[in-house]
Design an enzyme around this catalytic site. Structure first.
Site, short mmCIF file in Angstrom:
data_model
loop_
_atom_site.label_atom_id
_atom_site.label_comp_id
_atom_site.label_asym_id
_atom_site.label_seq_id
_atom_site.Cartn_x
_atom_site.Cartn_y
_atom_site.Cartn_z
N ASN A 114 -13.88 -3.12 -3.06
CA ASN A 114 -15.12 -2.66 -2.61
C ASN A 114 -16.31 -2.83 -3.79
O ASN A 114 -17.60 -2.67 -3.23
CB ASN A 114 -14.35 -1.15 -2.76
N ASP A 144 -4.68 -4.36 -2.58
CA ASP A 144 -4.40 -3.15 -2.32
C ASP A 144 -4.45 -2.49 -0.72
O ASP A 144 -4.41 -1.83 0.39
CB ASP A 144 -5.52 -1.57 -2.62
N GLY A 189 -1.04 1.54 -6.01
CA GLY A 189 -1.77 1.94 -4.17
C GLY A 189 -1.85 3.55 -5.19
O GLY A 189 -1.15 4.21 -5.26
N GLU A 245 2.37 4.78 -6.70
CA GLU A 245 1.75 5.56 -7.82
C GLU A 245 0.74 6.65 -7.68
O GLU A 245 0.95 7.43 -8.48
CB GLU A 245 0.77 4.45 -8.87
N GLN A 300 2.67 -7.44 -9.68
CA GLN A 300 2.61 -7.06 -8.09
C GLN A 300 1.53 -8.06 -8.34
O GLN A 300 1.24 -8.93 -7.24
CB GLN A 300 2.11 -6.23 -7.80
N ARG A 301 0.47 -8.56 -8.44
CA ARG A 301 -1.11 -9.10 -8.96
C ARG A 301 -0.98 -10.51 -9.25
O ARG A 301 -2.16 -11.51 -9.47
CB ARG A 301 -2.12 -7.96 -8.66
#
Lengths: 410, 410
Positions: A114, A144, A189, A245, A300-301
């Site tokens: 974003n 996300d 998230g 989260e 996760q990333r």
């Protein structure tokens, strides 16, 4: 007049395939040597660029080394969290464009979420304002999956695959004992539950774990949660619960805030544990069963082993498509994904372009109709949406040290 | 008289290759159909066996399915934490041997760690006492690598590979920003620091992260730690610190106890966060820099993607060797690993047998000479010891759902 040069940067948090998008941009840029001169990278995004930190990809990653980007997690170029001023009258804009001119930049690519699309929006608007011919294109990136006007985002598929595979493995791990247990898995998230929803992909049969999935799109009720667990224990021994989260109660209080309001360390500072740790304690104290929590955290990333081949290929494709679009004169656009079906009705993705001004600073959450009415699961529609995105393994070459062979700047 | 049958069980916490050891025992058992009748598995270890829960491998995992064990994490047979009574006069012993007789068991295999070897010890001693011909063999298993009289244990190599690869990826992730940061990575190991030491394998060059490694074999001094970080910031931006969950100060107080002594949740129960979370808060409050903590948690012992091919092959070999030993009349032994060098001086491992009575209830820690004098790193000798154990990737087949295809009991 000499050929114009291309510059690309990365911004925001890294993903497992943000370097695949970079590979797409750089390789396509190098392939158009008839139109494009140098292919530069800005180190640490627009902030590093302002400080003059730039590299030339033909020197930094010559030949075969460039392909290593496609299996290297983290942001090869480094990142930043620098937000350009709202007012286009701010002196940073002429400063930036003076630097662009000095480096003879004709094409500017920014890979991010974003906030990065906000940068693309501002730079393209400023270029239009001063009549600059620089083409400014945004390449989407976020685990996300919360960007609008795109079917999904590069980075989500690999993170979803990590979540699904890891939840599956934790389920196997939890099943070894025959003693009632609850395992809380906390997934990234804050506002959008896409990644937590992906834990539904871990199920192998109807009624398999994870038995409960809680997204931030709904309100979380602690007492209802405890009752649901008690009911589930009537027919199950080991319960797996997946939570975002960012889950919160009906008053908007984050569940993770419930413990930090009381816990302090020996220095009097608030202990900030996650909602998983809080719920672990809640379950243990209220239900008297074995409880543990697992925070999936940054893996996760950044897990190379869990890169989805589909995600990787799409990230590369988005990078290449963006360069082609810029060469065709497009600017102020973000590359998007459009889902189509091939002749056999199978998943297929094509790239599109969207006006970046309509994308930045907005957020796409999981639609209400994909969340079950009881608020603790997702529907088959979500599973059908997400399943194609985690397909395929990537073969990560091993170095002599037995670890994945990555590329990195020292 | 009919051929005797073989039975095998799993006990204690699972590892990524405990099912590879199982595969070795079962496949070797089935290969000796001239001497061995059925190959049985006890479900949930000796506890499940006492409750009559047994399966026949030719029915449960026929044909090709059996090989799926070699890439399936968790304990396929389920596990237990049941400790046999110290006194061999206890009525559970005749009960067990009556059941063995009913099932015509001639060979008993138990895959596990310290406590499981205690079971092997007791059963073999009781067999000797009553003149039973049952052969009882222990198969080692533990990610902790803390069994004595063996070079290393099956399960350690894969867990070490998970730690090294994940620390490497977290380093890449941490390096994307140019703002001072400390990342604390908490690694399993209450008393022995082998797994935390494996984080040293993540380094790509001299002076690379992780810059600090703290094992439970030494005392942890919080003030010295903070001073070390401050000094490291003079030449580094992002610091990675790896700590064993069991680190403690000179008085023997676990570092994780420092926060739980104060923090309580809203129900008045102590919050039990780990030492990583505590140190994260300590660093943030005392040094005023960005700090985060990552608890690697159960994925250390159940990540299929991080199975070390070396570890997997050795686990299978240990299983097979145990069956061969039992057929040769051995009993009351644990299969051990002996490190040798091949003609080129390369790492090579052969199996041996050790008296299980000398192994159970003991613990092997990282030798003091493999820890640097400053107490926050390991030596090159450790790296040379551990590096061969993480070599090689295992190709885990994918199911149509895009996830690893595992075998499991419903």
């Amino acid at each position: 007049m000499s050929k114009k040069n291309l510059i690309v940067g990365q911004s925001g948090g890294p993903t497992a395939v943000i370097n695949s998008s970079l590979h797409g941009v750089v390789s396509e840029g190098l392939a158009h040597s008839d139109e494009i001169g140098h292919v530069y990278g800005m180190v640490n995004g627009i902030e590093g660029f302002l400080a003059g930190r730039v590299l030339d990809f033909e020197e930094a990653l010559p030949g075969e080394k460039l392909t290593y980007l496609t299996h290297t997690p983290g942001a090869y170029l480094g990142s930043c969290r620098y937000k350009l001023p709202e007012s286009l009258e701010d002196p940073v804009y002429p400063e930036l464009f003076r630097k662009f001119e000095e480096m003879n930049i004709g094409w500017f690519f920014y890979i991010g979420g974003n906030d990065s699309m906000d940068t693309v929006s501002k730079l393209s608007r400023y270029a239009a304002k001063i009549g600059s011919s620089i083409r400014v294109i945004g390449e989407p990136k976020t685990i996300d999956n919360d960007l609008i006007h795109t079917d999904h985002t590069p980075g989500f598929g690999s993170a979803a695959k990590y979540v699904a595979s890891t939840v599956r493995e934790i389920t196997l791990d939890a099943n070894v004992y025959e003693k009632k247990s609850v395992t809380i898995i906390e997934i990234m998230g804050r506002h959008a539950g896409w990644l937590t929803a992906a834990s539904a992909l871990a199920r192998k049969y109807d009624g398999d774990n994870p038995l409960f999935i809680y997204l931030p799109e709904t309100d979380f009720d602690q007492e209802a949660f405890l009752k649901d667990l008690e009911k589930a224990f009537e027919t199950n021994c080991n319960l797996i619960v997946c939570v975002s989260e960012g889950i919160h109660d009906a008053e908007g209080t984050f569940i993770c805030e419930y413990d930090s309001s009381v816990g302090t360390d020996t220095f009097g500072h608030k202990m900030l544990a996650g909602c998983g740790k809080y719920l672990e304690n809640l379950v243990r104290s209220r239900l008297g069963v074995k409880a543990r929590s697992v925070e999936l955290n940054v893996s996760q990333r950044c897990s190379a082993a869990m890169i989805s081949a589909t995600d990787q290929q799409e990230a590369v494709a988005a990078g290449k498509f963006g360069v082609q679009a810029a060469l065709n004169g497009e600017t102020g656009k973000m590359v998007s994904f459009i889902r189509e079906a091939d002749a056999d009705g199978n998943y297929q993705m094509v790239c599109g372009l969207e006006d970046v001004n309509e994308i930045c600073n907005q957020e796409k959450v999981v639609p209400a109709e994909w969340i079950t009415p009881d608020g603790h699961d997702v529907t088959e529609d979500f599973v059908r949406y997400a399943r194609p995105l985690i397909q395929g393994n990537v073969n990560v070459p091993l170095g002599e040290d037995g670890l994945p062979a990555f590329v990195y700047r020292k």
